[in-house]
Scaffold this motif. Structure first.
Motif, mmCIF file in Angstrom:
data_model
loop_
_atom_site.group_PDB
_atom_site.id
_atom_site.type_symbol
_atom_site.label_atom_id
_atom_site.label_comp_id
_atom_site.label_asym_id
_atom_site.label_seq_id
_atom_site.Cartn_x
_atom_site.Cartn_y
_atom_site.Cartn_z
ATOM 1 N N ASP A 147 0.804 -1.220 0.000
ATOM 2 C CA ASP A 147 0.000 0.000 0.000
ATOM 3 C C ASP A 147 0.840 1.274 0.000
ATOM 4 O O ASP A 147 0.299 2.362 -0.156
ATOM 5 C CB ASP A 147 -0.987 0.014 1.168
ATOM 6 C CG ASP A 147 -0.320 0.216 2.520
ATOM 7 O OD1 ASP A 147 0.902 0.019 2.646
ATOM 8 O OD2 ASP A 147 -1.040 0.583 3.475
ATOM 9 N N ARG A 148 2.157 1.131 0.172
ATOM 10 C CA ARG A 148 2.994 2.335 0.132
ATOM 11 C C ARG A 148 4.431 1.963 -0.189
ATOM 12 O O ARG A 148 4.949 0.962 0.278
ATOM 13 C CB ARG A 148 2.962 3.058 1.474
ATOM 14 C CG ARG A 148 3.785 4.357 1.434
ATOM 15 C CD ARG A 148 3.789 5.104 2.739
ATOM 16 N NE ARG A 148 4.588 4.342 3.699
ATOM 17 C CZ ARG A 148 4.484 4.485 5.011
ATOM 18 N NH1 ARG A 148 3.616 5.324 5.536
ATOM 19 N NH2 ARG A 148 5.238 3.778 5.816
ATOM 20 N N ILE A 149 5.045 2.812 -0.997
ATOM 21 C CA ILE A 149 6.488 2.766 -1.228
ATOM 22 C C ILE A 149 6.998 4.171 -0.959
ATOM 23 O O ILE A 149 6.526 5.140 -1.555
ATOM 24 C CB ILE A 149 6.846 2.329 -2.661
ATOM 25 C CG1 ILE A 149 6.302 0.920 -2.940
ATOM 26 C CG2 ILE A 149 8.367 2.389 -2.875
ATOM 27 C CD1 ILE A 149 6.461 0.468 -4.380
ATOM 28 N N ALA A 150 7.940 4.268 -0.042
ATOM 29 C CA ALA A 150 8.554 5.561 0.280
ATOM 30 C C ALA A 150 9.983 5.548 -0.260
ATOM 31 O O ALA A 150 10.805 4.739 0.165
ATOM 32 C CB ALA A 150 8.557 5.797 1.782
ATOM 33 N N LEU A 151 10.248 6.427 -1.214
ATOM 34 C CA LEU A 151 11.598 6.589 -1.757
ATOM 35 C C LEU A 151 12.291 7.718 -1.001
ATOM 36 O O LEU A 151 11.716 8.795 -0.815
ATOM 37 C CB LEU A 151 11.547 6.935 -3.245
ATOM 38 C CG LEU A 151 10.944 5.875 -4.170
ATOM 39 C CD1 LEU A 151 10.733 6.442 -5.563
ATOM 40 C CD2 LEU A 151 11.837 4.640 -4.212
ATOM 41 N N ILE A 152 13.508 7.465 -0.562
ATOM 42 C CA ILE A 152 14.300 8.470 0.143
ATOM 43 C C ILE A 152 15.593 8.647 -0.632
ATOM 44 O O ILE A 152 16.387 7.708 -0.749
ATOM 45 C CB ILE A 152 14.569 8.038 1.600
ATOM 46 C CG1 ILE A 152 13.235 7.850 2.338
ATOM 47 C CG2 ILE A 152 15.433 9.068 2.316
ATOM 48 C CD1 ILE A 152 13.168 6.604 3.129
ATOM 49 N N LEU A 153 15.771 9.835 -1.183
ATOM 50 C CA LEU A 153 16.909 10.154 -2.044
ATOM 51 C C LEU A 153 17.805 11.177 -1.371
ATOM 52 O O LEU A 153 17.316 12.174 -0.830
ATOM 53 C CB LEU A 153 16.384 10.734 -3.363
ATOM 54 C CG LEU A 153 17.363 11.468 -4.275
ATOM 55 C CD1 LEU A 153 18.346 10.501 -4.906
ATOM 56 C CD2 LEU A 153 16.617 12.244 -5.352
ATOM 57 N N GLU A 154 19.093 10.928 -1.401
ATOM 58 C CA GLU A 154 20.099 11.909 -1.010
ATOM 59 C C GLU A 154 21.134 11.921 -2.112
ATOM 60 O O GLU A 154 21.627 10.867 -2.511
ATOM 61 C CB GLU A 154 20.754 11.548 0.323
ATOM 62 C CG GLU A 154 19.806 11.651 1.494
ATOM 63 C CD GLU A 154 20.506 11.449 2.830
ATOM 64 O OE1 GLU A 154 21.759 11.400 2.867
ATOM 65 O OE2 GLU A 154 19.791 11.349 3.833
ATOM 66 N N ALA A 155 21.436 13.112 -2.613
ATOM 67 C CA ALA A 155 22.362 13.191 -3.738
ATOM 68 C C ALA A 155 23.239 14.428 -3.663
ATOM 69 O O ALA A 155 22.834 15.456 -3.115
ATOM 70 C CB ALA A 155 21.580 13.198 -5.058
ATOM 71 N N VAL A 156 24.423 14.300 -4.218
ATOM 72 C CA VAL A 156 25.324 15.430 -4.418
ATOM 73 C C VAL A 156 25.344 15.686 -5.919
ATOM 74 O O VAL A 156 25.741 14.812 -6.703
ATOM 75 C CB VAL A 156 26.753 15.131 -3.897
ATOM 76 C CG1 VAL A 156 27.699 16.277 -4.226
ATOM 77 C CG2 VAL A 156 26.737 14.861 -2.400
ATOM 78 N N VAL A 157 24.861 16.879 -6.303
ATOM 79 C CA VAL A 157 24.802 17.264 -7.712
ATOM 80 C C VAL A 157 25.384 18.671 -7.815
ATOM 81 O O VAL A 157 24.664 19.662 -7.635
ATOM 82 C CB VAL A 157 23.357 17.222 -8.263
ATOM 83 C CG1 VAL A 157 23.367 17.423 -9.777
ATOM 84 C CG2 VAL A 157 22.649 15.921 -7.894
ATOM 85 N N PRO A 158 26.689 18.779 -8.072
ATOM 86 C CA PRO A 158 27.327 20.090 -8.111
ATOM 87 C C PRO A 158 26.648 21.051 -9.092
ATOM 88 O O PRO A 158 26.298 20.673 -10.216
ATOM 89 C CB PRO A 158 28.754 19.772 -8.563
ATOM 90 C CG PRO A 158 28.981 18.362 -8.115
ATOM 91 C CD PRO A 158 27.649 17.691 -8.297
#
Length: 146
Positions: free
Chosen positions: A96-107
């Motif tokens: 019933d749920r998918i939680a995406l957690i993104l952390e990124a370094v994008v200069p």
């Protein structure tokens, strides 16, 4: 066009049974799963929700990185976690749920553009499209500084 293959062998009945998952690349080779690794505390096996989460995180991460590249920004690092929730649904269960957690370094990328690209990647990666029947797919995206 691309087609990938995975297979499962199952021995035994219901809760007492045990399965083995294999993929054509050999990344998973007779990897165990069963009731205890899905609903209990068995950490030696995997489960379908964990595999769906890994696939979704992998697909989304690639889509995000490719979209950044297309927009003229090279990703330095991208880390994604997918939390897949299996909930009771009548006599059965459903995701019933998918939680995406993104952390990124994008200069060079500002916060607004980062969020825009992340949301677009969430909406348009092939796994997100395949999982469109999941009632809730969320995204928490954090742009980290170098």
């Amino acid at each position: 066009m691309s087609e990938k293959t995975a297979s499962v062998h199952w021995d035994g009945a219901g809760k007492a049974g045990q399965g083995q998952i294999s993929t054509e690349t050999g990344a998973l080779q007779k990897y165990p799963y069963g009731f205890a690794s899905r609903f209990g505390d068995d950490r030696k096996g995997t489960n379908p929700e964990e595999i769906v989460g890994a696939a979704h995180a992998a697909c989304f991460t690639m889509a995000f990185s490719f979209a950044c590249d297309k927009a003229g920004f090279a990703t330095r690092t991208v880390d994604t976690t997918a939390r897949v929730r299996l909930a009771k649904d009548g006599d059965g269960f459903k995701i019933d749920r998918i939680a995406l957690i993104l952390e990124a370094v994008v200069p060079g990328m500002d916060e607004a553009r980062f969020q825009e690209i992340a949301e677009d990647a969430k909406r348009n990666c092939p796994l997100s499209k395949a999982l469109a029947g999941v009632p809730e797919i969320t995204l928490q995206a954090t742009l980290r500084k170098e």
